[in-house]
Scaffold this motif. Sequence first.
Motif, PDB file in Angstrom:
ATOM      1  N   UNK A  49      -0.860  -6.306  -1.362  1.00  0.00           N
ATOM      2  CA  UNK A  49      -0.356  -5.414  -2.580  1.00  0.00           C
ATOM      3  C   UNK A  49       1.009  -4.630  -2.269  1.00  0.00           C
ATOM      4  N   UNK A  50       1.927  -4.428  -3.260  1.00  0.00           N
ATOM      5  CA  UNK A  50       2.786  -3.536  -2.816  1.00  0.00           C
ATOM      6  C   UNK A  50       3.319  -2.808  -3.991  1.00  0.00           C
ATOM      7  N   UNK A  51       3.898  -1.583  -3.934  1.00  0.00           N
ATOM      8  CA  UNK A  51       4.331  -0.873  -4.967  1.00  0.00           C
ATOM      9  C   UNK A  51       5.852  -0.463  -4.728  1.00  0.00           C
ATOM     10  N   UNK A  52       6.659  -0.571  -5.712  1.00  0.00           N
ATOM     11  CA  UNK A  52       7.979  -0.364  -5.651  1.00  0.00           C
ATOM     12  C   UNK A  52       8.261   1.327  -5.816  1.00  0.00           C
ATOM     13  N   UNK A  53       9.507   1.712  -5.391  1.00  0.00           N
ATOM     14  CA  UNK A  53       9.835   2.990  -5.756  1.00  0.00           C
ATOM     15  C   UNK A  53       9.654   3.536  -7.169  1.00  0.00           C
ATOM     16  N   UNK A  54       9.824   2.510  -7.924  1.00  0.00           N
ATOM     17  CA  UNK A  54       9.606   3.139  -9.334  1.00  0.00           C
ATOM     18  C   UNK A  54       8.394   2.863  -9.886  1.00  0.00           C
ATOM     19  N   UNK A  55       7.153   2.163  -9.194  1.00  0.00           N
ATOM     20  CA  UNK A  55       6.070   2.297  -9.341  1.00  0.00           C
ATOM     21  C   UNK A  55       5.626   0.854  -9.981  1.00  0.00           C
ATOM     22  N   UNK A  56       6.538   0.027 -10.039  1.00  0.00           N
ATOM     23  CA  UNK A  56       6.070  -1.608 -10.230  1.00  0.00           C
ATOM     24  C   UNK A  56       5.089  -2.245  -9.035  1.00  0.00           C
ATOM     25  N   UNK A  57       3.973  -2.814  -9.541  1.00  0.00           N
ATOM     26  CA  UNK A  57       3.039  -3.432  -8.389  1.00  0.00           C
ATOM     27  C   UNK A  57       2.990  -4.817  -8.430  1.00  0.00           C
ATOM     28  N   UNK A  65      -6.500  -8.261 -10.011  1.00  0.00           N
ATOM     29  CA  UNK A  65      -7.643  -8.127 -10.719  1.00  0.00           C
ATOM     30  C   UNK A  65      -8.871  -7.236 -10.150  1.00  0.00           C
ATOM     31  N   UNK A  66      -8.651  -7.108  -8.959  1.00  0.00           N
ATOM     32  CA  UNK A  66      -9.886  -6.387  -7.910  1.00  0.00           C
ATOM     33  C   UNK A  66      -9.434  -5.254  -7.321  1.00  0.00           C
ATOM     34  N   UNK A  67      -8.077  -5.105  -6.991  1.00  0.00           N
ATOM     35  CA  UNK A  67      -7.490  -4.199  -6.128  1.00  0.00           C
ATOM     36  C   UNK A  67      -6.451  -3.377  -6.938  1.00  0.00           C
ATOM     37  N   UNK A  68      -6.139  -2.146  -6.934  1.00  0.00           N
ATOM     38  CA  UNK A  68      -4.973  -1.429  -7.474  1.00  0.00           C
ATOM     39  C   UNK A  68      -4.199  -0.628  -6.416  1.00  0.00           C
ATOM     40  N   UNK A  75       2.236  13.896  -2.621  1.00  0.00           N
ATOM     41  CA  UNK A  75       1.405  14.042  -1.614  1.00  0.00           C
ATOM     42  C   UNK A  75       1.691  13.011  -0.527  1.00  0.00           C
ATOM     43  N   UNK A  76       2.856  12.422  -0.629  1.00  0.00           N
ATOM     44  CA  UNK A  76       3.124  11.476   0.307  1.00  0.00           C
ATOM     45  C   UNK A  76       2.064  10.397   0.659  1.00  0.00           C
ATOM     46  N   UNK A  77       1.387   9.924  -0.269  1.00  0.00           N
ATOM     47  CA  UNK A  77       0.171   9.191   0.091  1.00  0.00           C
ATOM     48  C   UNK A  77      -0.003   8.054  -0.760  1.00  0.00           C
ATOM     49  N   UNK A  78      -0.044   6.945  -0.254  1.00  0.00           N
ATOM     50  CA  UNK A  78      -0.489   5.517  -0.955  1.00  0.00           C
ATOM     51  C   UNK A  78      -1.850   5.217  -1.181  1.00  0.00           C
ATOM     52  N   UNK A  79      -2.378   4.772  -2.145  1.00  0.00           N
ATOM     53  CA  UNK A  79      -3.931   4.285  -2.105  1.00  0.00           C
ATOM     54  C   UNK A  79      -3.946   2.998  -2.423  1.00  0.00           C
ATOM     55  N   UNK A  80      -5.219   2.586  -2.241  1.00  0.00           N
ATOM     56  CA  UNK A  80      -5.542   1.211  -2.549  1.00  0.00           C
ATOM     57  C   UNK A  80      -7.115   1.079  -3.142  1.00  0.00           C
ATOM     58  N   UNK A  81      -7.119   1.159  -4.198  1.00  0.00           N
ATOM     59  CA  UNK A  81      -8.552   1.175  -5.009  1.00  0.00           C
ATOM     60  C   UNK A  81      -9.092  -0.263  -4.813  1.00  0.00           C
ATOM     61  N   UNK A  82     -10.143  -0.551  -4.481  1.00  0.00           N
ATOM     62  CA  UNK A  82     -10.919  -1.911  -4.165  1.00  0.00           C
ATOM     63  C   UNK A  82     -12.065  -1.991  -4.891  1.00  0.00           C
ATOM     64  N   UNK A  83     -12.240  -2.806  -5.894  1.00  0.00           N
ATOM     65  CA  UNK A  83     -13.527  -3.028  -6.523  1.00  0.00           C
ATOM     66  C   UNK A  83     -14.069  -4.398  -6.150  1.00  0.00           C
ATOM     67  N   UNK A  84     -15.257  -4.692  -6.614  1.00  0.00           N
ATOM     68  CA  UNK A  84     -15.842  -6.054  -6.676  1.00  0.00           C
ATOM     69  C   UNK A  84     -15.590  -6.809  -5.345  1.00  0.00           C
ATOM     70  N   UNK A  85     -15.810  -6.189  -4.295  1.00  0.00           N
ATOM     71  CA  UNK A  85     -15.380  -6.290  -2.809  1.00  0.00           C
ATOM     72  C   UNK A  85     -16.092  -7.592  -2.632  1.00  0.00           C
TER      73      UNK A  85
END
Length: 120
Positions: A49-57, A65-68, A75-85
């Motif tokens: 997954x990647x996210x652009x400077x403007x927030x597009x993913x 559909x499972x990861x966000x 906070x200088x932080x990037x997150x990866x929410x993972x469901x239905x692993x």
Amino acid sequence: QVQLVESGGGLVQPGGSLRLSCAASGSIISTKAMGWYRQAPGKQRELVAFITIGGMTHYADSVKGRFTISKDNGKNTVYLQMVSLKPEDTAVYYCNALLPVIGGQFSGSWGQGTQVIVSS
């Protein structure tokens, strides 16, 4: 040199969820597209997954559909929410800027990553 510290991995049962975090030094998260990568045993590192400077993913088909992916510039932080692993999500997960592929591999320096194990 930018430091990226991943955390949040662990052992989870199939169908479970985890939230990974990537804390960055400096302002890389607000000035570069950022990605989450993973490397399973015996396999090449892949961009999930990647996210652009403007927030597009954008997501790999295997996790769509499972990861966000999200970020908090303040906070200088990037997150990866993972469901239905799934067991096939088992890998070491890394975050980094969106990197070029040279010689068939992503070209850049890597942190220690965070281990995700999906198993019953």
